[in-house]
Design a protein around this motif. Structure first.
Motif, PDB file in Angstrom:
ATOM      1  N   LYS A 138      40.352  42.298  37.135  1.00 31.84           N
ATOM      2  CA  LYS A 138      41.025  41.877  36.063  1.00 31.84           C
ATOM      3  C   LYS A 138      41.501  40.599  36.268  1.00 31.84           C
ATOM      4  O   LYS A 138      41.427  39.753  35.505  1.00 31.84           O
ATOM      5  N   VAL A 139      41.772  40.287  37.732  1.00 35.19           N
ATOM      6  CA  VAL A 139      42.323  38.852  37.907  1.00 35.19           C
ATOM      7  C   VAL A 139      41.034  37.856  37.905  1.00 35.19           C
ATOM      8  O   VAL A 139      41.051  36.845  37.562  1.00 35.19           O
ATOM      9  N   GLN A 140      39.949  38.212  38.321  1.00 37.49           N
ATOM     10  CA  GLN A 140      38.780  37.202  38.598  1.00 37.49           C
ATOM     11  C   GLN A 140      38.337  37.266  37.109  1.00 37.49           C
ATOM     12  O   GLN A 140      37.994  35.991  36.661  1.00 37.49           O
ATOM     13  N   LEU A 141      38.036  38.214  36.174  1.00 36.16           N
ATOM     14  CA  LEU A 141      37.830  37.838  34.949  1.00 36.16           C
ATOM     15  C   LEU A 141      38.787  36.962  34.056  1.00 36.16           C
ATOM     16  O   LEU A 141      38.299  36.241  33.163  1.00 36.16           O
ATOM     17  N   GLU A 142      40.167  37.359  34.247  1.00 33.51           N
ATOM     18  CA  GLU A 142      41.152  36.552  33.874  1.00 33.51           C
ATOM     19  C   GLU A 142      40.908  34.777  34.000  1.00 33.51           C
ATOM     20  O   GLU A 142      40.927  33.946  33.254  1.00 33.51           O
ATOM     21  N   LEU A 143      40.815  34.769  35.392  1.00 36.69           N
ATOM     22  CA  LEU A 143      40.254  33.507  35.668  1.00 36.69           C
ATOM     23  C   LEU A 143      38.868  32.679  35.257  1.00 36.69           C
ATOM     24  O   LEU A 143      39.476  31.597  34.645  1.00 36.69           O
ATOM     25  N   ILE A 144      37.992  33.498  34.999  1.00 40.98           N
ATOM     26  CA  ILE A 144      36.743  32.785  34.821  1.00 40.98           C
ATOM     27  C   ILE A 144      36.827  32.482  33.179  1.00 40.98           C
ATOM     28  O   ILE A 144      36.329  31.615  32.734  1.00 40.98           O
ATOM     29  N   ALA A 145      37.531  33.494  32.543  1.00 40.04           N
ATOM     30  CA  ALA A 145      37.607  33.339  30.900  1.00 40.04           C
ATOM     31  C   ALA A 145      38.480  32.102  30.626  1.00 40.04           C
ATOM     32  O   ALA A 145      38.184  31.366  29.634  1.00 40.04           O
ATOM     33  N   GLU A 146      39.525  31.949  31.409  1.00 45.17           N
ATOM     34  CA  GLU A 146      40.567  30.718  31.164  1.00 45.17           C
ATOM     35  C   GLU A 146      39.727  29.510  31.493  1.00 45.17           C
ATOM     36  O   GLU A 146      39.677  28.607  30.701  1.00 45.17           O
ATOM     37  N   GLN A 147      38.841  29.403  32.517  1.00 45.93           N
ATOM     38  CA  GLN A 147      38.196  28.400  33.035  1.00 45.93           C
ATOM     39  C   GLN A 147      37.120  28.018  32.200  1.00 45.93           C
ATOM     40  O   GLN A 147      36.769  26.586  32.180  1.00 45.93           O
TER      41      GLN A 147
ATOM     42  N   VAL B 284      30.192  23.808  35.491  1.00 47.82           N
ATOM     43  CA  VAL B 284      29.703  25.221  35.941  1.00 47.82           C
ATOM     44  C   VAL B 284      31.179  25.600  36.695  1.00 47.82           C
ATOM     45  O   VAL B 284      31.399  25.042  37.804  1.00 47.82           O
ATOM     46  N   MET B 285      31.871  26.682  36.361  1.00 50.06           N
ATOM     47  CA  MET B 285      33.363  26.816  36.792  1.00 50.06           C
ATOM     48  C   MET B 285      32.902  27.905  37.887  1.00 50.06           C
ATOM     49  O   MET B 285      32.062  28.660  37.809  1.00 50.06           O
ATOM     50  N   LEU B 286      33.827  27.981  38.900  1.00 49.47           N
ATOM     51  CA  LEU B 286      33.693  28.827  40.003  1.00 49.47           C
ATOM     52  C   LEU B 286      34.946  29.578  40.287  1.00 49.47           C
ATOM     53  O   LEU B 286      35.855  28.732  40.596  1.00 49.47           O
ATOM     54  N   THR B 287      34.972  30.896  40.280  1.00 50.69           N
ATOM     55  CA  THR B 287      36.253  31.565  40.889  1.00 50.69           C
ATOM     56  C   THR B 287      35.864  32.802  41.729  1.00 50.69           C
ATOM     57  O   THR B 287      34.496  33.072  41.924  1.00 50.69           O
ATOM     58  N   GLY B 288      36.745  33.564  42.119  1.00 51.94           N
ATOM     59  CA  GLY B 288      36.442  34.874  42.797  1.00 51.94           C
ATOM     60  C   GLY B 288      37.423  34.965  44.007  1.00 51.94           C
ATOM     61  O   GLY B 288      38.650  34.460  43.707  1.00 51.94           O
TER      62      GLY B 288
END
Length: 347
Positions: A154-163, A258-262
């Motif tokens: 959940k937290v990773q999807l929330e972050l990439i969606a926002e970014q 290109v945004m990066l999170t994880g």
């Protein structure tokens, strides 16, 4: 994502002593020998077996494990292979069993491949605690879970969606193809992308594997960008992968595009947050995870708990924990790091 107030209090206290705590709740139970959370005056021999040595994530978890062992008066030794493979872990499990150690703490490179060795160790009287990456439940006594698969996904999807502004192509840069924890998180992310209308305009176009190797993860990032010229974001749920991907992006024309999170550690990711390559990422505190695994291993080895659902034990300054229905213990929720807070952490 916010700290619970009790955890924030514990973090502040430990910060003063140089230990970084993300998810904690205060506890003041003392053992018979005067330690915080110890259950016996007799030292327990514990072997710590991470996926591989030389990995900053596991260096940090072992640091927490050693601090907990010192608090308990136990003897803890770290062993492990240079590369992350199940076959390489088996010899260390066998050695621990032959030495008659009281407990073995292991991050599994495969959910089933090391089961025979683990069960032989258990038959020899060694308590087996998995952490970070689990085996099949019948192969261990307890699993110390850093966070639920749902929470991490959940937290990773929330972050990439926002970014990426809620739409566009994304890819996943994972560790090895058979890593238990990685696959669980990816499955949850795939399911959430398919079922959650908030992600209807986001398309997962590829999942690649860097095998928790820095250079391979770097190369896989380059290949993703070449194969998917419209890619808008990458999720890398592995500390090795996210730092390698950030290093590539920071020197490419895709930086900021290109945004990066994880999942990453503050010390690995600080420069990439500072230079604008990465906006935000998440993780639990691996130091806390190693410490909690050690307190649990001690509680099992000394007979304080059997590992049954409902069992409770003290974990030093982390507080009291309860074994859940799946014979696991949950550390807590992931924490989000960004430019506003990354300098508050050192691991």
């Amino acid at each position: 994502m916010k700290f619970h107030s009790k955890r924030a209090t514990a973090f502040s206290a430990l910060l003063l002593s140089g230990a970084m705590v993300l998810t904690a709740c205060g506890g003041d139970s003392e053992s018979a020998d005067g330690g915080d959370g110890g259950s016996s005056s007799e030292a327990v021999s514990i072997t710590m077996l991470p996926k591989n040595l030389g990995n900053p994530y596991f260096d940090t978890s072992t640091k927490g494990a050693k601090a907990a062992a010192t608090d308990l008066g136990d003897d803890l030794e770290e062993v492990g292979p240079e590369t992350a493979s199940p076959d390489a872990q088996v010899q260390y499990i066998n050695t621990a069993a032959q030495q008659g150690v009281g407990a073995l703490i292991v991050s599994a490179n495969d959910p089933t491949a090391i089961c025979d060795a683990l069960n032989e160790a258990r038959d020899a009287g060694t308590k087996v605690v998995t952490f970070d990456s689990d085996t099949d439940p019948e192969c261990r006594d307890l699993f110390i879970n850093q966070a639920t698969a749902e929470g991490i996904a959940k937290v990773q999807l929330e972050l990439i969606a926002e970014q990426i502004g809620g739409s566009g192509e994304i890819a996943i840069l994972s560790a090895s193809a058979n890593a238990t924890n990685q696959n669980a998180w990816i499955k949850m992310m795939e399911s959430e992308l398919e079922s959650n209308p908030d992600y209807a305009d986001i398309e997962l176009v590829d999942t690649v594997y860097g095998d928790d190797d820095d250079q391979k993860s770097f190369d896989e990032t380059a290949a993703l960008l070449q194969s998917h010229p419209d890619l808008k974001g990458i999720i890398s749920p592995t500390t090795v992968g996210i730092s390698a991907a950030a290093r590539y992006l920071s020197d490419s024309d895709k930086k900021g595009k290109v945004m990066l999170t994880g999942l990453g550690t503050p010390n690995q990711m600080r420069e990439y947050v500072k230079d604008g390559t990465v906006t935000a990422f998440a993780l639990w505190n691996p130091e806390d995870l190693g410490a909690l695994a050690t307190y649990a291993a001690d509680a099992l080895a000394t007979g304080e708990i059997n590992g049954d659902p409902g069992d409770k034990f003290q974990a030093g300054d982390l507080g009291e924990y309860t074994v859940e229905e799946d014979n696991s213990v949950l550390l807590g929720d992931p924490f989000v790091f960004d430019e506003s807070n990354i300098d508050d952490f050192d691991f």
